[in-house]
Scaffold this motif. Structure first.
Motif, short mmCIF file in Angstrom:
data_model
loop_
_atom_site.label_atom_id
_atom_site.label_comp_id
_atom_site.label_asym_id
_atom_site.label_seq_id
_atom_site.Cartn_x
_atom_site.Cartn_y
_atom_site.Cartn_z
N VAL A 79 -33.92 11.69 8.96
CA VAL A 79 -34.20 12.65 7.89
C VAL A 79 -35.68 12.55 7.51
O VAL A 79 -36.14 11.49 7.09
N ASP A 80 -36.40 13.63 7.73
CA ASP A 80 -37.80 13.73 7.29
C ASP A 80 -37.79 14.36 5.91
O ASP A 80 -37.71 15.59 5.77
N MET A 81 -37.83 13.52 4.88
CA MET A 81 -37.66 14.00 3.51
C MET A 81 -38.75 14.99 3.11
O MET A 81 -38.49 15.99 2.43
N LYS A 82 -39.97 14.73 3.54
CA LYS A 82 -41.07 15.62 3.16
C LYS A 82 -40.87 17.01 3.76
O LYS A 82 -41.13 18.03 3.11
N GLU A 171 -39.42 10.67 -0.79
CA GLU A 171 -38.63 9.85 0.14
C GLU A 171 -37.25 9.63 -0.47
O GLU A 171 -37.03 9.83 -1.66
N ILE A 172 -36.31 9.22 0.37
CA ILE A 172 -34.94 9.03 -0.08
C ILE A 172 -34.88 7.79 -0.98
O ILE A 172 -35.21 6.68 -0.52
N PRO A 173 -34.46 7.95 -2.24
CA PRO A 173 -34.37 6.77 -3.11
C PRO A 173 -33.23 5.86 -2.68
O PRO A 173 -32.18 6.34 -2.24
N LYS A 174 -33.44 4.54 -2.78
CA LYS A 174 -32.41 3.59 -2.35
C LYS A 174 -31.28 3.51 -3.39
O LYS A 174 -30.10 3.52 -3.04
N ARG A 175 -31.64 3.43 -4.67
CA ARG A 175 -30.63 3.26 -5.73
C ARG A 175 -30.92 4.23 -6.87
O ARG A 175 -32.04 4.26 -7.40
N VAL A 176 -29.92 5.00 -7.24
CA VAL A 176 -30.08 6.01 -8.30
C VAL A 176 -29.02 5.80 -9.37
O VAL A 176 -27.84 5.63 -9.06
N VAL A 177 -29.46 5.80 -10.62
CA VAL A 177 -28.51 5.85 -11.75
C VAL A 177 -28.60 7.24 -12.35
O VAL A 177 -29.68 7.70 -12.72
N TYR A 191 -25.71 15.33 -3.17
CA TYR A 191 -26.67 15.48 -2.07
C TYR A 191 -27.42 14.17 -1.81
O TYR A 191 -27.69 13.82 -0.64
N LEU A 192 -27.72 13.42 -2.86
CA LEU A 192 -28.42 12.15 -2.68
C LEU A 192 -27.55 11.13 -1.93
O LEU A 192 -28.05 10.39 -1.09
#
Length: 479
Positions: A79-82, A171-177, A191-192
């Motif tokens: 996945v190319d986030m940009k 970029e893809i975040p590792k941990r999201v609250v 989606y995340l």
């Protein structure tokens, strides 16, 4: 000084539609926009979120379903986030550019800048080029809403984000609250998670979408989200956050006890508030209630007869399509057509996995309105050939009807393409259709739309493709 017949403040899905209809009716019209044409919906809301949801749904299917179908991908999918975010932005730009063309094609004057009421007949317009005065015979306020910010979590749209920032990660975040398990939070966390983020949702209620959608529909989404690895903390309240060397620590209170959750990004989606405190509305005497909504009548007229308000700014439901409906209606009222807002239902969609869509009333709402004798049944997507061939069989179509008259009162769908299926239900309810009207309408095969016909048959007590216990008082559609 610039003079117009109609000036629309805000170019979202209510405002730009109102401007186009005003011009079509022969009014000299202007629309004022301080940011991007199309408003929140086209630029940082409905459209970009659906683009990201679509892309990650494809990714998820490629990772999980393709192999079962015999479609083998050698190696993983990078996945190319940009590039993904750039593509998402291109979708928004196309839509916003389309609005620009439509406005110009309908000879609407586009004014860029911040509008403030000076009097009830005059606006001050501040822009990069200076200050101007705009007058009009009629004003339509379509200034929308904004995300609610909670104490201790100020938005920077980089690490502590509203939906706007959450659609622009580099970029893809590792941990999201995610604070708030409403429809916006669930769409974004869905989606995340498909991108690989670890997601924890902090929800004050004891269930998702409480009071917003049919509880059985919410349960299907909750189960699938948990299976996908999203963690939910119910009955929880976010108290504060602390920046650390490797991210953030969010303090959450659950059952009177504090718990600390570590994360990289914090998403705050606890709802939206109307922009009734802007543009000096109160200052010129426009009535605004304690929640920030502009007070309007059934014609969307404010307490000042030549000033109208549409969309999020004038009350629930805060949905784009409701705003667009009002955007067509109000210019027609200004032109002398006798119209009022009298929609029987405003369909609503939650783009979770699977999607939830509803039209009409829930069972609880039916009973609150005095409909105590109901026919209720469900038809599962697992019994639909098209859904099986798509490998998307979670969910059902649920119908609620008055037992005495068989008039359709509510339709609630959770499953594949619920967002597309619900329009048939909205039309049926708007027309006062009975279960028999839907059941006896021949639906094409093999399609997801057949579930509507089958759900109507099931509610009458004689579905073909599921085995039913006879429903008390059930009658043939042909009787």
């Amino acid at each position: 000084m610039q003079n117009f017949d109609v000036v629309v403040i805000g170019s979202g899905p209510g405002g730009y539609v109102a401007a186009i209809r005003s011009a079509q009716l022969g009014f000299k019209t202007a629309v004022i926009e301080r940011e991007a044409l199309g408003g929140v919906c086209l630029n940082v809301g409905c459209i970009p979120s659906k683009a990201m949801i679509t892309a990650t749904h494809m990714l998820h299917r490629a990772q999980h379903d393709f192999k079962t179908m015999g479609l083998n991908i050698k190696g993983g999918i990078d996945v190319d986030m940009k590039t993904l975010v750039k593509w998402k932005q291109s979708v928004c730009d196309k839509m916003s550019g389309g609005v620009n063309q439509l406005l110009k094609g309908n000879t609407v004057t586009i004014l860029k800048g911040e509008a403030t009421f000076k009097t009830t007949k005059e606006l001050t317009l501040k822009s990069a080029s200076g200050t101007d005065t705009v007058t009009a015979k009629h004003f339509i306020i379509a200034t929308g809403s904004r995300p609610i910010e909670i104490p201790g979590f100020p938005f920077d749209e980089k690490d502590i984000c509203s939906s706007t920032g959450a659609l622009n990660f580099d970029e893809i975040p590792k941990r999201v609250v995610a604070i708030g398990g409403g429809y916006i939070g669930l769409e974004i966390t869905s989606y995340l998670r498909k991108l690989g983020s670890e997601v924890i949702v902090v929800e004050a209620q004891n269930s998702l979408l409480a009071g917003v959608v049919d509880p059985e529909c919410a349960q299907v989404v909750t189960r699938k989200a948990e299976k996908a690895g999203i963690q939910f903390k119910f009955g929880a309240k976010a108290k504060g956050q602390k920046k650390t060397k490797d991210g953030y620590e969010v303090t959450v209170e659950i059952n009177g006890k504090d718990e600390v959750i570590k994360c990289d990004k914090i998403l705050v989606t606890v709802g939206r508030r109307p922009n009734g405190d802007q543009a000096n509305l109160k200052g010129v005497g426009i009535a605004v209630d304690e929640r920030g909504f502009v007070k309007v009548d059934a014609q969307r007229r404010t307490n000042i007869p030549h000033i109208f308000a549409i969309g999020d700014i004038c009350g629930q439901p805060m949905l784009a399509h409701k705003a667009s409906h009002e955007g067509v209606m109000v210019p027609e009222i200004i032109s002398g057509i006798n119209r009022v807002y009298d929609a029987k239902t405003v369909p609503a969609v939650v783009f979770t996995d699977p999607e939830i869509a509803s039209a009409g009333m829930t069972e609880a709402e039916c009973k609150a309105k005095g409909f105590n004798d109901l026919l209720i049944s469900k038809f599962p997507f697992a019994a639909n050939g098209r859904a099986v061939s798509m490998m998307e069989t979670d969910g059902f179509v649920k119908m609620i009807a008055d037992k005495k008259t068989h008039v359709l009162l509510g339709v609630h769908i959770v499953g594949p393409e619920a967002s597309n299926l619900i329009s048939e239900a909205a039309l049926a309810i708007e027309m006062g259709a009975r279960l028999e009207d839907v059941a006896l309408t021949i639906h094409p095969h093999p399609t997801l739309g057949e579930t509507m016909m089958e759900a109507a048959e099931a509610t009458l007590g004689h579905a073909i493709h599921i085995i039913q216990k006879p429903l008390t008082g059930a009658k043939s559609a042909h009787a």
